[in-house]
Design a protein around this motif. Structure first.
Motif, short mmCIF file in Angstrom:
data_model
loop_
_atom_site.label_atom_id
_atom_site.label_comp_id
_atom_site.label_asym_id
_atom_site.label_seq_id
_atom_site.Cartn_x
_atom_site.Cartn_y
_atom_site.Cartn_z
N ASP A 80 6.43 8.06 -3.02
CA ASP A 80 7.87 8.27 -3.28
C ASP A 80 8.63 8.59 -2.00
O ASP A 80 9.79 8.17 -1.84
N ASP A 81 8.01 9.35 -1.07
CA ASP A 81 8.71 9.71 0.17
C ASP A 81 8.99 8.48 1.02
O ASP A 81 10.09 8.32 1.57
N VAL A 82 8.00 7.58 1.12
CA VAL A 82 8.19 6.36 1.91
C VAL A 82 9.25 5.47 1.26
O VAL A 82 10.09 4.88 1.94
N ARG A 83 9.24 5.39 -0.06
CA ARG A 83 10.26 4.61 -0.76
C ARG A 83 11.66 5.16 -0.48
O ARG A 83 12.61 4.40 -0.25
N ARG A 84 11.78 6.48 -0.49
CA ARG A 84 13.08 7.09 -0.22
C ARG A 84 13.55 6.76 1.20
O ARG A 84 14.72 6.45 1.43
N ARG A 85 12.63 6.83 2.16
CA ARG A 85 12.98 6.52 3.54
C ARG A 85 13.40 5.06 3.69
O ARG A 85 14.34 4.72 4.42
N PHE A 86 12.69 4.17 2.98
CA PHE A 86 13.01 2.75 3.04
C PHE A 86 14.42 2.49 2.52
O PHE A 86 15.22 1.79 3.14
N GLY A 105 7.61 -4.28 -8.19
CA GLY A 105 8.15 -2.94 -8.07
C GLY A 105 8.48 -2.50 -6.67
O GLY A 105 9.03 -1.41 -6.47
N ARG A 106 8.18 -3.33 -5.67
CA ARG A 106 8.47 -2.93 -4.29
C ARG A 106 9.94 -3.16 -3.96
O ARG A 106 10.49 -4.22 -4.27
N PRO A 107 10.58 -2.18 -3.33
CA PRO A 107 11.98 -2.37 -2.92
C PRO A 107 12.08 -3.33 -1.74
O PRO A 107 11.16 -3.41 -0.92
N PHE A 108 13.18 -4.06 -1.66
CA PHE A 108 13.42 -4.93 -0.53
C PHE A 108 14.89 -4.88 -0.17
O PHE A 108 15.74 -4.49 -0.99
N MET A 109 15.20 -5.24 1.05
CA MET A 109 16.59 -5.36 1.48
C MET A 109 16.76 -6.67 2.23
O MET A 109 15.82 -7.16 2.88
N ASN A 164 0.81 -1.22 0.00
CA ASN A 164 0.00 0.00 0.00
C ASN A 164 0.85 1.27 0.00
O ASN A 164 0.32 2.37 -0.11
N TRP A 165 2.19 1.13 0.10
CA TRP A 165 3.07 2.30 0.05
C TRP A 165 3.89 2.34 -1.23
O TRP A 165 4.78 3.18 -1.36
N ILE A 166 3.59 1.46 -2.16
CA ILE A 166 4.44 1.34 -3.34
C ILE A 166 4.45 2.60 -4.18
O ILE A 166 5.43 2.91 -4.86
N GLU A 167 3.37 3.40 -4.13
CA GLU A 167 3.30 4.62 -4.95
C GLU A 167 3.75 5.86 -4.20
O GLU A 167 3.75 6.95 -4.77
#
Length: 478
Positions: free
Chosen positions: A49-55, A82-86, A44-47
């Motif tokens: 951009d701010d949350v992606r940057r923080r991740f 498209g979701r980032p992972f670590m 639900n946060w994939i779109e």
């Protein structure tokens, strides 16, 4: 969205945690046949951009530090959707929050855990990062041959020191966050120190200090929390005073740095005495710079002055020396000249050269105490009094040995396994190194042929880069 059975080369086993922005899975790295943790952004946060940057920023912060006490990042990528992972170090021992809920912890166990978490914070700070969300749920445990090891995790609120030197948005967990962080003030390492003190309070008593449930309530805190003895009667008074000083709302009244807090906590636990450093930081005396070294064991112990009538008998932990005060003045000059916090961080991170007679070595500035013996050996450490008897004390021994032959073996220090030996790089060997894996910080022991003498260097520190840099800098110049 259904979770796929695998992400990249990682086969997902089971979900082990979930938060507001991400889910953590136990996974298997099939190429390395190893268990890892995969943290993936919630769909639900994939779109956002701010949350992606923080991740992604969390991954970068974790990669900045190579520490046994901070969860490591081994890989980063993007799933098919498209979701980032670590990919992180898998901690199989649960969290400190779980252990606190299970019942009272032994005092020695709390001191061990807080010391390890404090080391992780020191390594983050040395790499220019504040954690900003230290709490029991973010302290994980990983099994190793000596038992288990506490590790810091979740840098979702982590900030570069250069950023937190400016006014920042409030954030953190109410029960554990420093008041200045809630107020959006400029932050420094003392914000994480406060949170570590709050974690210690909870670990000793089973309850978080103050019991606040909102960030707004944190702004109303005007004094340290009640004595821990009101929640657990057997908490020693010395430990209670040490922890509550870390929880001073006014950061200028707290311990000046993590070393001071950790040294005082260990001293309070080991002796039952209120450490001498409980006097206000501004009134702390500068430690002696020349005390005998126990040459027979090649490890030093600083002598303790005999107290006069009415004085407490205490060991002196690391304190701010005249050199540290000079650094603060220089930092102010840098700031005034427009250098910003980046300049201040640069000054504090530079090593300092310490010497006695023909011996010299460059060490982290937190190693503020020195013990010497007739210009033939010295110890530089966070606490020279504890160097010989406490294998968790960080520091370095430098000394001259008789003869001109490099040893082929080395005796393991206390609580260390037999050494691994660096193979010679050339036929003309001028130095040899032994590396020890220990229950406390790892040890690097190096022997160098210098001007017809054998220089022995023994470095004890969690960080491999620090061990190597310190050992390399040691010199004998007759």
């Amino acid at each position: 969205m259904d979770q796929p059975p695998r992400i990249g080369r990682y086969s997902l086993v089971r979900r082990v945690g979930a938060g507001g922005f991400a889910t953590v899975w136990l996974a298997r790295d099939e190429q390395l046949d190893a268990e890892v943790a995969v943290k993936i952004l919630s769909d639900n946060w994939i779109e956002d951009d701010d949350v992606r940057r923080r991740f992604l920023a969390e991954g970068r912060f974790l990669r900045k530090v190579d520490s046994l006490y901070v969860v490591g990042v081994h890989d980063i990528g993007e799933a098919d959707d498209g979701r980032p992972f670590m990919v992180l170090t898998y901690a199989d021992g649960g969290t400190l929050a779980d252990r606190i809920k299970a019942g009272p912890l032994e005092f020695a166990e709390v001191v061990r855990v807080i010391t390890q978490v404090g080391r992780g914070l020191k390594h983050l700070h040395a790499r220019g990062v504040l954690h900003r969300d230290v709490k029991p749920a973010n302290v994980l445990f990983r099994s190793d041959p000596s038992g288990d090891r506490a590790m810091l995790s979740d840098l979702g609120l982590g900030k570069a020191l250069a950023e937190v030197s400016r006014i920042t948005m409030p954030g953190g967990t109410p029960a554990y966050v420093a008041p200045e962080q809630v107020m959006g003030e400029r932050l420094d390492h003392r914000a994480d120190l406060y949170s570590l003190g709050a974690v210690a309070y909870a670990a000793f008593t089973g309850q978080a200090p103050h019991g606040v449930a909102s960030l707004g309530a944190v702004m109303q805190i005007e004094a340290p929390p009640p004595s821990m003895t009101t929640l657990r009667e057997d908490v020693p008074d010395a430990i209670d005073v040490v922890v509550r000083r870390a929880l001073e709302p006014d950061r200028d009244k707290r311990w000046p740095d993590l070393d001071s807090f950790l040294n005082a906590l260990r001293e309070a636990h080991n002796t039952g005495e209120v450490p001498h450093a409980l006097v206000p930081a501004a009134a702390m005396p500068t430690p002696a710079t020349a005390v005998p070294v126990d040459q027979a064991t090649a490890l030093a112990a600083a002598s303790t002055p005999t107290p006069t009538s009415g004085e407490q008998t205490v060991a002196t932990p690391a304190k701010r020396s005249g050199r540290s005060r000079w650094i603060a003045v220089l930092a102010a000059v840098v700031l005034a000249a427009g250098g910003g916090y980046g300049g201040y961080e640069y000054v504090l991170s530079r090593p300092v050269k310490v010497g006695t007679g023909p011996l010299s070595v460059e060490v982290p500035r937190s190693w503020e105490q020195k013990a010497v013996d007739a210009n033939k050996s010295m110890v530089v450490s966070t606490n020279t009094a504890a160097w010989q008897g406490n294998s968790s004390t960080e520091g370095v021994f430098v000394g001259i040995q008789d003869g001109q032959t490099l040893p082929k073996t080395a005796t393991p220090p206390p609580d260390c396994d037999p050494a691994s030996v660096d193979p010679p790089q050339t036929t003309e060997v001028s130095e040899v190194s032994f590396r020890f894996s220990c229950k406390g910080p790892s040890v690097l022991e190096r022997y160098k042929l210098m001007d017809g003498k054998v220089l022995r260097v023994q470095v004890r520190d969690d960080n491999a880069t620090t061990r190597e840099d310190v050992a390399k800098s040691a010199k004998y110049t007759p």
